[in-house]
Design an enzyme around this catalytic site. Structure first.
Site, PDB file in Angstrom:
ATOM      1  N   ASN A 168       0.845  -1.192   0.000  1.00  0.00           N
ATOM      2  CA  ASN A 168       0.000   0.000   0.000  1.00  0.00           C
ATOM      3  C   ASN A 168       0.880   1.242   0.000  1.00  0.00           C
ATOM      4  O   ASN A 168       1.295   1.735   1.036  1.00  0.00           O
ATOM      5  CB  ASN A 168      -0.924  -0.015   1.229  1.00  0.00           C
ATOM      6  CG  ASN A 168      -1.976   1.074   1.183  1.00  0.00           C
ATOM      7  OD1 ASN A 168      -1.922   1.957   0.346  1.00  0.00           O
ATOM      8  ND2 ASN A 168      -2.936   0.997   2.081  1.00  0.00           N
ATOM      9  N   ASP A 194      -6.886 -14.653 -19.018  1.00  0.00           N
ATOM     10  CA  ASP A 194      -7.632 -15.433 -18.041  1.00  0.00           C
ATOM     11  C   ASP A 194      -8.629 -16.368 -18.733  1.00  0.00           C
ATOM     12  O   ASP A 194      -9.206 -16.031 -19.769  1.00  0.00           O
ATOM     13  CB  ASP A 194      -8.381 -14.456 -17.123  1.00  0.00           C
ATOM     14  CG  ASP A 194      -9.124 -15.149 -16.007  1.00  0.00           C
ATOM     15  OD1 ASP A 194      -8.461 -15.800 -15.183  1.00  0.00           O
ATOM     16  OD2 ASP A 194     -10.359 -15.028 -15.957  1.00  0.00           O
ATOM     17  N   GLU A 250      -4.500 -19.040 -19.994  1.00  0.00           N
ATOM     18  CA  GLU A 250      -4.794 -19.961 -18.906  1.00  0.00           C
ATOM     19  C   GLU A 250      -5.645 -21.097 -19.465  1.00  0.00           C
ATOM     20  O   GLU A 250      -6.836 -20.928 -19.729  1.00  0.00           O
ATOM     21  CB  GLU A 250      -5.538 -19.251 -17.775  1.00  0.00           C
ATOM     22  CG  GLU A 250      -5.827 -20.180 -16.604  1.00  0.00           C
ATOM     23  CD  GLU A 250      -6.761 -19.578 -15.572  1.00  0.00           C
ATOM     24  OE1 GLU A 250      -6.647 -19.945 -14.393  1.00  0.00           O
ATOM     25  OE2 GLU A 250      -7.620 -18.741 -15.950  1.00  0.00           O
ATOM     26  N   GLY A 280      -5.961  -2.568   0.266  1.00  0.00           N
ATOM     27  CA  GLY A 280      -5.336  -1.270   0.034  1.00  0.00           C
ATOM     28  C   GLY A 280      -4.075  -1.259  -0.798  1.00  0.00           C
ATOM     29  O   GLY A 280      -3.516  -0.189  -1.068  1.00  0.00           O
ATOM     30  N   ASP A 296      -1.679  -1.071  -3.946  1.00  0.00           N
ATOM     31  CA  ASP A 296      -1.922  -0.217  -5.114  1.00  0.00           C
ATOM     32  C   ASP A 296      -0.694  -0.142  -6.010  1.00  0.00           C
ATOM     33  O   ASP A 296       0.347  -0.750  -5.740  1.00  0.00           O
ATOM     34  CB  ASP A 296      -2.358   1.186  -4.681  1.00  0.00           C
ATOM     35  CG  ASP A 296      -1.424   1.823  -3.654  1.00  0.00           C
ATOM     36  OD1 ASP A 296      -0.211   1.508  -3.669  1.00  0.00           O
ATOM     37  OD2 ASP A 296      -1.892   2.622  -2.827  1.00  0.00           O
ATOM     38  N   ASN A 340      -5.770   6.530  -1.300  1.00  0.00           N
ATOM     39  CA  ASN A 340      -6.706   6.051  -2.327  1.00  0.00           C
ATOM     40  C   ASN A 340      -7.404   4.752  -1.924  1.00  0.00           C
ATOM     41  O   ASN A 340      -8.104   4.137  -2.737  1.00  0.00           O
ATOM     42  CB  ASN A 340      -5.999   5.887  -3.685  1.00  0.00           C
ATOM     43  CG  ASN A 340      -4.913   4.810  -3.669  1.00  0.00           C
ATOM     44  OD1 ASN A 340      -4.889   3.934  -2.824  1.00  0.00           O
ATOM     45  ND2 ASN A 340      -3.997   4.894  -4.630  1.00  0.00           N
ATOM     46  N   ASP A 341      -7.268   4.332  -0.659  1.00  0.00           N
ATOM     47  CA  ASP A 341      -7.847   3.053  -0.227  1.00  0.00           C
ATOM     48  C   ASP A 341      -9.356   3.019  -0.419  1.00  0.00           C
ATOM     49  O   ASP A 341      -9.926   1.974  -0.766  1.00  0.00           O
ATOM     50  CB  ASP A 341      -7.523   2.782   1.246  1.00  0.00           C
ATOM     51  CG  ASP A 341      -6.059   2.431   1.464  1.00  0.00           C
ATOM     52  OD1 ASP A 341      -5.304   2.408   0.473  1.00  0.00           O
ATOM     53  OD2 ASP A 341      -5.666   2.188   2.620  1.00  0.00           O
TER      54      ASP A 341
END
Length: 621
Positions: A141, A333, A362, A166, A168, A146-147
């Site tokens: 974090n 993905d 994947e 949190g 980032d 910006n959490d």
């Protein structure tokens, strides 16, 4: 005086009407995607989505005499898809005019930007790289401010294993030197685009805006900074791209462009996860449909890649990010859950634009032939006239083997290191085995150090194999400090916070002075191993010869015309005597084997000993 007052009133009314009409006109465009584009692309056709209330009532023209190839309207009057030809256009600002009954209703500016030099020929990641995989929310974090975001549903709750914690982009940037010290040359972060799900949004796979970085991670500009900081360190940025689904909170979900933008039955039906139905000649149609068209989970609407508008949207979004963020590769993905013809077109469109661009899909299967089906130019796929155009797949069978073999200490027909040996005997199935992604764990699996209870010797053996066999090794964050986690306790257990990534953490594993003795032991070994690997082309692209394991001792060689590396892995419970004569085919005239980790030299003319549950990596001299 009265005339003057009346004039002022009329002026105010006029100004109000101008402002009101201006706001009303401009508000008709609520979304333009892609938000801008680039001149000089290989494919000159650009399809722009314009979204706004009843926007389809208007006709459209564009400035500078640029030809409009098509204007496509759907059953939803709030969308218009305008395709223009950008061939031979230079960077400039275009003006789209929307008019009705020959009267201008509103206009919209649109930028064509200049591409970076040699953008099309950018070099991607390959077997000379080591990829470091992180979950950004759980890594560091760097900007606590910006959490929480007022406009975003889920708020930070570090006490909740399934909540946002949190981490980032700024936290990643602050620790890039740590990642580089490990010997990593590329970074794969799980999705960073906006995910506005009410819960579980930290993983990022239910995206709500695919042109915007989630503000709890930072801004689009922060992502550009991450790319730049990596490139300054001669490292690469890999985006985790999702083609199969979006999140239920995606801005389109309440106002779909077309009914068949999604797979509908009508409404929701869950995939059966049976990916074999994509090529099984005996599969029922309903089973095949449920696999490809069913939703991965109810909160992730399944995109219909057989719809040309959807497919083109996904192609352009992917290309936009490559250009915008100067990306070096993709990981895709749930690749094998997509409409296979559609995803093949998506992949080919990107690699046509960027011939050297690597994309790993994947394809989570437990059979090499089934995985090989999905790699570009597969002879297995060719049986069904299918070519995915996908350069790389993930080697799940190797991961599966590494997750059990170090607890199989006795020499048996198909267990222990024979299972690793057998994995490579099937390499002939792959069009390009050097371009497989290899790993011992990732963000969806049990943690390796949980399976083996932080047994350092077993970690050494596994990493020694990972660093020296064919393919592109990937390390999951925290492996290098012994992090563990039991998937049966929930995904939060295998996606724990990296110690030291948050203010007030009592243990800071990013710093040598902050690591425990155990963490330092894991880190030192990992760093030394992968730093060595960076400069040895024999383990990047060299050929491989391996020998049938005896007494749970596996010996193999990686070699080029100028370099030879010998690897000896003893998974037995007793030390083993190695007779070099058995391996003369590869030892040839070499006299000395130098251990790359200790510098110790071994004579190759006589028996030498390898300790129980250990690995030796020799450079032959």
């Amino acid at each position: 005086m009265n005339l003057f007052i009346k004039s002022k009133k009329l002026l105010r009314i006029s100004l109000f009407l101008v402002c009101f009409l201006s706001i009303k006109c401009w508000s008709q465009i609520q979304k333009t995607e892609p938000p801008f584009w680039y001149a000089g692309m290989h494919n000159p056709e650009l399809q722009i989505l314009f979204y706004g209330k009843n926007i389809a009532e208007n006709e459209v023209s564009v400035s500078n005499g640029i030809p409009i190839k098509s204007i496509q309207k759907t059953e939803n009057p709030n969308y218009v898809f305008v395709t223009i030809d950008t061939k031979d256009l230079t960077s400039q600002e275009l003006l789209f005019t929307f008019f009705k009954n020959k009267k201008v209703v509103f206009t919209q500016k649109y930028a064509l930007k200049e591409r970076k030099a040699n953008s099309a020929s950018r070099k991607s990641y390959d077997a000379s790289d080591m990829i470091y995989l992180i979950m950004p929310d759980r890594f560091a974090n760097g900007n606590p401010k910006n959490d929480n975001q007022k406009a975003m549903l889920e708020k930070a709750d570090r006490d909740n294993p399934s909540g946002r914690h949190g981490g980032d982009i700024e936290g990643i940037i602050q620790n890039l030197d740590y990642i580089k010290e490990l010997g990593a040359t590329a970074l794969w972060a799980t999705p960073l685009c906006e995910d506005d799900d009410a819960q579980g949004s930290y993983h990022g796979y239910g995206q709500s805006d695919v042109y915007r970085i989630d503000p709890r991670y930072g801004t689009n500009e922060d992502y550009l900074k991450l790319s730049s900081e990596l490139h300054q360190r001669d490292m690469k940025l890999i985006m985790d791209y999702v083609t199969n689904h979006w999140g239920a909170a995606h801005w389109m979900m309440n106002d779909l462009p077309t009914y068949d933008w999604l797979h509908q039955f009508p409404g929701y039906a869950q995939t059966n996860y049976r990916m074999t139905t994509q090529f099984d000649t005996n599969a029922s149609k309903i089973d095949a449909k449920l696999c490809a068209d069913g939703w991965f989970v109810q909160s992730m609407p399944d995109l219909n890649q057989s719809n040309p508008l959807v497919l083109n949207y996904l192609i352009q979004n992917a290309i936009w990010w490559i250009e915008y963020a100067d990306l070096d590769g993709f990981r895709v993905d749930t690749y094998s859950y997509n409409d296979k013809k559609g995803i093949a077109k998506w992949t080919k469109a990107i690699t046509d634009e960027y011939p050297n661009f690597n994309i790993v899909g994947e394809v989570w299967m437990q059979d090499q032939a089934q995985m090989a089906y999905w790699q570009k130019d597969s002879k297995i796929g060719a049986i069904q006239n299918f070519n995915s155009h996908l350069p790389s797949v993930m080697d799940f069978t190797l991961m599966d083997a590494l997750a059990v073999v170090f607890n199989q200490n006795q020499s048996e027909w198909d267990k222990g290191l024979l299972r690793i040996y057998n994995n490579f005997t099937n390499d002939f199935l792959y069009p390009n085995s050097n371009n497989l992604l290899t790993f011992v764990e990732n963000h969806d699996t049990n943690r390796f150090n949980e399976v083996y209870q932080k047994d350092f010797k077993k970690y050494q053996m596994a990493m020694s194999i990972l660093a020296t066999v064919r393919g592109i090794p990937q390390l999951y964050y925290g492996s290098e400090i012994g992090m563990a986690g039991n998937k049966s306790e929930g995904d939060g257990a295998i996606r724990q916070d990296f110690p030291g990534g948050w203010q007030g953490d009592s243990n800071n594993a990013f710093s040598k002075t902050g690591r425990t003795v155990e963490q330092q032991q894991f880190f030192d070994f990992t760093s030394k191993l992968f730093q060595w690997r960076k400069s040895n082309d024999a383990v990047h692209f060299g050929k491989m010869t391996h020998y049938v394991p005896e007494n749970n001792v596996y010996v193999y060689f990686r070699f080029t015309d100028t370099k030879t590396v010998m690897v000896v892995v003893n998974n037995g419970l007793t030390s083993g005597k190695i007779n070099p004569k058995r391996f003369q085919e590869n030892i040839k005239n070499f006299k000395i084997g130098k251990d790359v980790l200790t510098g110790k030299q071994f004579e190759l003319s006589s028996f030498f000993e390898v300790e129980k549950q250990s690995a030796l990596i020799f450079e032959l001299q």
